[in-house]
Design a protein around this motif. Structure first.
Motif, short mmCIF file in Angstrom:
data_model
loop_
_atom_site.label_atom_id
_atom_site.label_comp_id
_atom_site.label_asym_id
_atom_site.label_seq_id
_atom_site.Cartn_x
_atom_site.Cartn_y
_atom_site.Cartn_z
N ILE A 164 41.48 47.40 42.48
CA ILE A 164 42.43 46.49 42.53
C ILE A 164 42.20 45.59 41.32
O ILE A 164 43.34 45.59 40.38
CB ILE A 164 42.45 46.60 43.89
CG1 ILE A 164 43.23 47.70 44.65
CG2 ILE A 164 44.34 45.97 43.51
CD1 ILE A 164 43.30 47.25 45.57
N PHE A 165 41.40 45.40 41.09
CA PHE A 165 40.33 43.94 40.27
C PHE A 165 40.13 44.14 39.37
O PHE A 165 40.98 43.62 38.19
CB PHE A 165 39.62 43.48 40.80
CG PHE A 165 38.37 42.06 39.81
CD1 PHE A 165 39.45 41.65 39.64
CD2 PHE A 165 37.81 42.36 39.88
CE1 PHE A 165 38.55 40.35 39.42
CE2 PHE A 165 36.96 41.62 39.03
CZ PHE A 165 37.27 40.60 38.54
N VAL A 166 40.21 45.55 39.09
CA VAL A 166 40.11 45.64 37.67
C VAL A 166 41.40 46.08 37.12
O VAL A 166 41.81 45.89 35.50
CB VAL A 166 38.99 47.00 36.81
CG1 VAL A 166 39.04 48.02 35.75
CG2 VAL A 166 36.90 46.77 37.30
N THR A 167 42.38 46.99 37.80
CA THR A 167 43.88 47.26 36.82
C THR A 167 43.89 45.40 37.24
O THR A 167 45.08 45.92 36.11
CB THR A 167 43.87 48.03 38.19
OG1 THR A 167 43.76 49.16 38.47
CG2 THR A 167 45.39 48.17 38.21
N MET A 168 43.48 44.53 38.13
CA MET A 168 44.42 44.06 37.37
C MET A 168 44.28 42.97 36.29
O MET A 168 45.34 42.64 35.67
CB MET A 168 44.87 42.99 38.38
CG MET A 168 44.83 43.07 40.52
SD MET A 168 44.77 41.80 41.46
CE MET A 168 45.45 40.67 40.70
N LEU A 169 42.99 43.42 35.53
CA LEU A 169 42.74 42.52 34.71
C LEU A 169 43.20 43.51 33.49
O LEU A 169 43.17 42.40 32.00
CB LEU A 169 40.72 42.45 34.16
CG LEU A 169 40.67 41.61 35.87
CD1 LEU A 169 38.86 41.81 35.15
CD2 LEU A 169 41.10 40.05 35.66
N ASP A 170 43.09 44.57 33.72
CA ASP A 170 43.77 45.77 32.97
C ASP A 170 45.33 45.59 32.18
O ASP A 170 45.99 45.05 31.65
CB ASP A 170 43.74 47.02 33.42
CG ASP A 170 43.73 48.28 31.80
OD1 ASP A 170 43.95 47.47 30.85
OD2 ASP A 170 43.67 49.02 32.35
N GLN A 171 45.82 44.79 33.52
CA GLN A 171 47.60 44.69 33.34
C GLN A 171 47.63 43.15 32.62
O GLN A 171 48.26 43.32 31.36
CB GLN A 171 47.89 45.23 34.28
CG GLN A 171 47.73 45.88 35.39
CD GLN A 171 49.05 45.17 37.08
OE1 GLN A 171 48.77 44.24 37.66
NE2 GLN A 171 50.06 46.12 36.93
N ARG A 172 46.84 42.25 32.85
CA ARG A 172 46.72 41.20 32.35
C ARG A 172 46.51 41.14 30.77
O ARG A 172 47.21 40.44 29.83
CB ARG A 172 46.10 39.44 32.36
CG ARG A 172 46.15 39.53 34.24
CD ARG A 172 47.51 39.29 34.52
NE ARG A 172 47.72 38.42 33.03
CZ ARG A 172 49.51 38.20 33.42
NH1 ARG A 172 50.24 38.01 33.75
NH2 ARG A 172 49.98 36.98 32.41
N VAL A 173 45.78 42.06 30.27
CA VAL A 173 45.11 42.18 28.40
C VAL A 173 46.54 43.20 27.90
O VAL A 173 46.96 42.45 27.14
CB VAL A 173 43.55 42.89 29.09
CG1 VAL A 173 43.27 43.51 27.34
CG2 VAL A 173 42.56 42.48 29.41
N ASP A 174 46.53 44.48 28.79
CA ASP A 174 48.21 44.58 28.27
C ASP A 174 49.36 43.02 27.76
O ASP A 174 49.67 43.23 26.64
CB ASP A 174 48.44 45.41 28.93
CG ASP A 174 48.08 46.40 28.88
OD1 ASP A 174 46.69 46.89 27.73
OD2 ASP A 174 47.74 47.46 29.83
#
Length: 315
Positions: free
Chosen positions: A134-144
């Motif tokens: 979940i944490f890495v997915t949140m970072l991925d979303q923010r980078v997008d």
């Protein structure tokens, strides 16, 4: 408000009350999301996780130790979420705490990306075996989202460049608009660099699952690309700013040139008129059509002065 997401068989369900912690085991809880929580909700979460959760003041600090740190039992990370508000960007801190495989987030405002992730978590629980995912997915979303912001800023810069080429509304307000675009570019770049520091520190830790390392490395590559784009956009804005200043100076010089020319052309006529305005006996005094001759002399002097400047290419 508190949202507690936990495994229930092969599904993910959630509670919205801190009193439900008594029914749960820590290894079954994936994510505890604290949205502007009350004191009771925050304390209950800290007791359940066995560690303190950082305050908003700690989340807003810019030191490296405040952006990412580890204790014997937990990992603490902080980053800012940008939200566009008109022509500006608001920066809101989000604090992450990871204990074992359980993620806890602390924020002050609703965020659409987090809401959509919660819906995805409940719809596709197999994609999120632990809080780390979940944490890495949140970072991925923010980078997008940061990439979208950089793209929007690039389009705005191109639009300003086109207006300059077409010489539309080149004035002080236009210069202020470019300055605001520069400020937004710096804010977005700072936000991207903040995530780069966080992920770089995370990769130095030994606690994250090895299966997530490829995703984290890809995020670092994407972030490096965004930083390059943001730097290029800022340099382009500086070039546009210099161009606008040059055009404004040219317009002002053109205006001053016109006033100077008018002053020079009037100067001989003023001299002749002042000469004949003296209370002494002068040539042509008393002649009936003397004013015609004097006017002709004024025009002749003005034309001669204009012709001299024109020949020397000073006009």
């Amino acid at each position: 408000m508190i949202s507690i997401f936990y495994r229930l068989g092969g599904k993910v369900d959630y509670f919205q009350s801190e009193t439900e912690f008594a029914k749960l085991k820590r290894e079954d809880v994936l994510w505890i999301d604290l949205l502007d929580p009350s004191g009771e909700e925050k304390r209950a979460t800290e007791i359940f996780l066995g560690t303190e959760i950082q305050s908003r003041a700690q989340a807003e600090e810019i030191e490296s130790s405040s952006r990412f740190s580890e204790s014997d039992t937990a990992i603490f990370a902080n980053t800012n979420y940008l939200t566009p508000t008109g022509d500006e960007y608001n920066s809101d801190p989000v604090s992450f705490t990871i204990v074992g495989d359980t993620l806890a987030t602390l924020r002050e405002i609703p965020l659409r990306s987090i809401t959509s992730l919660q819906q995805k978590l409940c719809a596709k629980p197999a994609l999120f075996p632990s809080g780390w995912n979940i944490f890495v997915t949140m970072l991925d979303q923010r980078v997008d989202l940061d990439a979208d912001m950089v793209e929007i800023l690039g389009k705005e810069t191109a639009r300003f460049s086109k207006r300059i080429n077409q010489q539309e509304d080149i004035n002080e307000d236009f210069l202020l608009d470019i300055n605001q675009l520069q400020e937004n570019t710096m804010i977005v770049r700072e936000n991207v660099v903040d995530k780069q520091r966080l992920i770089s520190n995370l990769l130095k830790s030994e606690r994250y699952p090895a299966s997530l390392e490829p995703r984290l490395n890809v995020l670092l590559q994407d972030i490096a690309s965004l930083i390059n784009h943001a730097n290029f956009n800022f340099e382009r804005l500086e070039y546009l700013q210099d161009t606008v200043l040059g055009l404004i100076n040219l317009d002002q010089n053109r205006i001053m040139k016109i006033f100077t020319l008018i002053s020079l052309l009037i100067m001989p006529a003023t001299f002749v008129a002042s000469f004949y305005g003296m209370n002494v006996k002068l040539p042509l005094a008393g002649v009936g059509l003397a004013w015609v001759v004097i006017l002709a002399i004024m025009v002749l002097f003005a034309f001669a002065l204009w012709f001299a400047f024109k020949k020397k290419k000073l006009l």
